[in-house]
Scaffold this motif. Structure first.
Motif, PDB file in Angstrom:
ATOM      1  N   ASP A   1      83.447 -37.525 -61.959  1.00 18.18           N
ATOM      2  CA  ASP A   1      82.414 -37.297 -62.956  1.00 18.18           C
ATOM      3  C   ASP A   1      82.951 -36.768 -64.283  1.00 18.18           C
ATOM      4  O   ASP A   1      82.251 -36.801 -65.290  1.00 18.18           O
ATOM      5  N   ARG A   2      84.180 -36.307 -64.273  1.00 19.77           N
ATOM      6  CA  ARG A   2      84.775 -35.917 -65.564  1.00 19.77           C
ATOM      7  C   ARG A   2      84.825 -37.128 -66.483  1.00 19.77           C
ATOM      8  O   ARG A   2      84.799 -37.002 -67.705  1.00 19.77           O
ATOM      9  N   VAL A   3      84.913 -38.318 -65.902  1.00 18.15           N
ATOM     10  CA  VAL A   3      84.906 -39.538 -66.718  1.00 18.15           C
ATOM     11  C   VAL A   3      83.510 -40.171 -66.745  1.00 18.15           C
ATOM     12  O   VAL A   3      83.005 -40.526 -67.802  1.00 18.15           O
ATOM     13  N   PHE A   4      82.871 -40.274 -65.595  1.00 14.44           N
ATOM     14  CA  PHE A   4      81.567 -40.955 -65.540  1.00 14.44           C
ATOM     15  C   PHE A   4      80.466 -40.171 -66.259  1.00 14.44           C
ATOM     16  O   PHE A   4      79.663 -40.743 -66.985  1.00 14.44           O
ATOM     17  N   GLY A   5      80.409 -38.896 -65.979  1.00 14.22           N
ATOM     18  CA  GLY A   5      79.385 -38.074 -66.629  1.00 14.22           C
ATOM     19  C   GLY A   5      77.966 -38.413 -66.200  1.00 14.22           C
ATOM     20  O   GLY A   5      77.038 -38.287 -66.999  1.00 14.22           O
ATOM     21  N   VAL A   6      77.769 -38.840 -64.965  1.00 11.33           N
ATOM     22  CA  VAL A   6      76.417 -39.186 -64.507  1.00 11.33           C
ATOM     23  C   VAL A   6      76.054 -38.599 -63.142  1.00 11.33           C
ATOM     24  O   VAL A   6      74.922 -38.715 -62.700  1.00 11.33           O
ATOM     25  N   ILE A   7      77.037 -37.998 -62.466  1.00 13.38           N
ATOM     26  CA  ILE A   7      76.784 -37.562 -61.092  1.00 13.38           C
ATOM     27  C   ILE A   7      76.170 -36.156 -61.110  1.00 13.38           C
ATOM     28  O   ILE A   7      76.715 -35.252 -61.730  1.00 13.38           O
ATOM     29  N   HIS A   8      75.048 -36.012 -60.459  1.00  9.80           N
ATOM     30  CA  HIS A   8      74.411 -34.697 -60.373  1.00  9.80           C
ATOM     31  C   HIS A   8      75.084 -33.891 -59.280  1.00  9.80           C
ATOM     32  O   HIS A   8      74.911 -34.160 -58.095  1.00  9.80           O
TER      33      HIS A   8
END
Length: 472
Positions: free
Chosen positions: A405-412
């Motif tokens: 998520d450091r790259v995706f930025g979408v995972i809760h």
RNA sequence: GGCGUGGUAGCCAAGUGGUAAGGCAGAGGUCUGCAAAACCUUUAUUCACCGGUUCGAAUCCGGUCCACGCCUCCA
């Protein structure tokens, strides 16, 4: 593996090498703040966000500069039409721009220099270009860059000016130039500019667009820096002109890597107001989509491919994110003690991390990175079904989600899960009571009510789970 | 006219010489009171079309068709 980028300068995939070890200086062309940005604009900012996050993931300290163009033909035209002074007018859209970045969870750059705050730097650079003989004052008192005196012109866009159509789109107000291909560094004031002007050695006027990026990038990142990005439509003339200005002024190479993202299409057509397929981020939010869904769609295709943006695609993004969310919820519910499945988890994480990183390093191949994460989820879900996992394995797996998520930025992953409202909980409790009495008609009817209110019921061996679902 | 990109399943989308990733949607099954979620199975003998090179081509070459971008200020 090493980071590789497709460099427009060489038209080749190149292994990335920063000028200073461990640091990347990045200039990303920003918005002209005369209106709300549309999703095509955000495709570019999303690409730059993924680039920035990938560089950070690969260990670089990123110093990013994004300019804000708050003076140009359009800002002047529209502020006057709105009967507002330029600064007040552009402030509204600058503020909206930052709100939109937040909506899309785009990481902040280190600097957001506004053009109007850097006119002295631009004047200084123009002065240097005049001194060195690359520029001249035209008949209309504007200052122009002379293409003829800069033989390298065209090396980025690979354009041979002698092969170009000439005179096709020359505006009446550009007859002050020696050559049609010359571009304005400084535009002499005219009536349409109203009270928008700065004093300069060449009289009242305002800077040209290209000099803005040149002066500000050099100010914040130096004469020679690592990466410069933008949409393909900025390749020529904007970026070509930036190179000409900077390299002529400083005598140094300007930028090592030029990255350009392709256009976004809407329903396979160019977005246009007349076609009715023109969306700002705010339009889509009003339609009930959220920033995360839009972020997913914008980041899920390779940046150098056309991205076909559709409402159906957004709905698919919604399903994808639901699955991603369910996965995390499921893992968290399993927070048992012990080392069960630790070896398996270690192996899955290792394999997934390699595939994830390999995808990113391959010129930001998001399809591959995303596939790596889906494979990861699949293998973990399978392990949960078959063997169960202990707390230490779960921690390891959740840490990998965090890493991705450091790259995706979408995972809760944190407390972002909405808490269940009392009214919904009451319905769920009532349903549970009905189920215990085996009154399934009533239980199912209550489940329908809960679903209509935007919550999904999952009956698990451990009890009933309530999951928020987006309204659709 | 010049330069450039792309056409892969119902949809989105990887794959640039070794026999079609992944996702969404759909179908069947396991589980479930029924669902949901998850899991299992399944959905392109084929990569716009026609030729060529090769033991082998979605990938390389030539041609055709289609779509899209840039050619002075649109990410």
């Amino acid at each position: 593996m090493a980071l590789k980028f497709y460099n427009t300068l060489s038209r080749k995939l190149e292994t990335y090498q920063s000028i200073r070890p461990g640091v990347t200086d990045l200039y990303t062309c920003g918005p002209t703040v005369y209106n709300y940005a549309h999703i095509g604009n955000f495709r570019a900012y999303m690409f730059e966000d993924i680039l920035r996050r990938t560089l950070a993931y690969c260990g670089y300290t990123v110093r990013q500069v994004m300019n804000l163009t708050d003076v140009d033909d359009k800002t002047i035209r529209d502020s006057r039409a709105a009967d507002m002074d330029l600064a007040t007018y552009t402030r509204t859209f600058t503020k909206a721009f930052f709100e939109d970045l937040d909506t899309l969870n785009i990481e902040k750059a280190e600097h957001y220099p506004a053009a109007t705050d850097h006119v002295p730097e631009m004047i200084a650079m123009i002065d240097t270009l005049l001194d060195k003989g690359y520029a001249y004052v035209g008949d209309d008192k504007s200052v122009y860059f002379s293409i003829e005196r800069y033989p390298d012109y065209g090396k980025l866009a690979r354009i041979d000016l002698s092969q170009q159509r000439s005179g096709v789109r020359i505006k009446a107000d550009e007859y002050g130039k020696e050559s049609v291909a010359d571009f304005a560094l400084w535009k002499h004031w005219d009536d349409d500019d109203g009270d928008v002007y700065w004093d300069s050695p060449w009289g009242r006027g305002r800077p040209g667009w290209h000099i803005e990026c040149s002066a500000m990038s050099v100010k914040y990142l130096g004469n020679h820096f690592d990466i410069h990005t933008g949409g393909v439509d900025n390749l020529f003339p904007h970026h070509e002109d930036e190179i000409a200005q900077c390299e002529a002024a400083t005598g140094e190479k300007f930028v090592n890597y030029w990255l350009h993202c392709a256009h976004l299409l809407v329903n396979n057509e160019k977005m246009s107001k007349s076609a009715g397929n023109f969306y700002t981020l705010r339009d889509l939010i009003k339609k009930g989509f959220d920033g995360r869904e839009i972020r997913w769609l914008l980041m899920s295709a390779h940046y150098r491919q056309h991205l076909n943006f559709t409402l159906e695609g957004l709905s698919a993004a919604r399903s994808v994110l639901r699955r991603i969310d369910d996965f995390v919820v499921r893992l968290k519910e399993l927070s048992a003690e012990g080392d069960a499945g630790l070896d398996l988890a270690t192996d899955v994480v290792e394999v997934s991390r390699l595939a994830f990183r390999k995808g990113l390093e391959d010129d930001l191949n998001m399809s591959a990175a995303i596939a790596a994460y889906f494979d990861f989820m699949h293998r973990v879900n399978k392990a949960v079904d078959e063997a169960g996992l202990g707390g230490n394995a779960i921690d390891l797996l959740l840490n990998f989600c965090r890493e991705v998520d450091r790259v995706f930025g979408v995972i809760h992953l944190g407390s972002a899960e909405p808490s269940v409202p009392a009214a919904i909980q009451a319905l769920a409790d009532e349903r549970l009571a009905a189920r215990r009495l085996r009154d399934f008609d009533r239980a199912d009817s209550l489940r329908d009510d809960i679903h209509a209110a935007g919550w999904r019921i999952d009956d698990t061996p451990k009890g009933t789970r309530l999951v928020r679902v987006s309204r659709s």
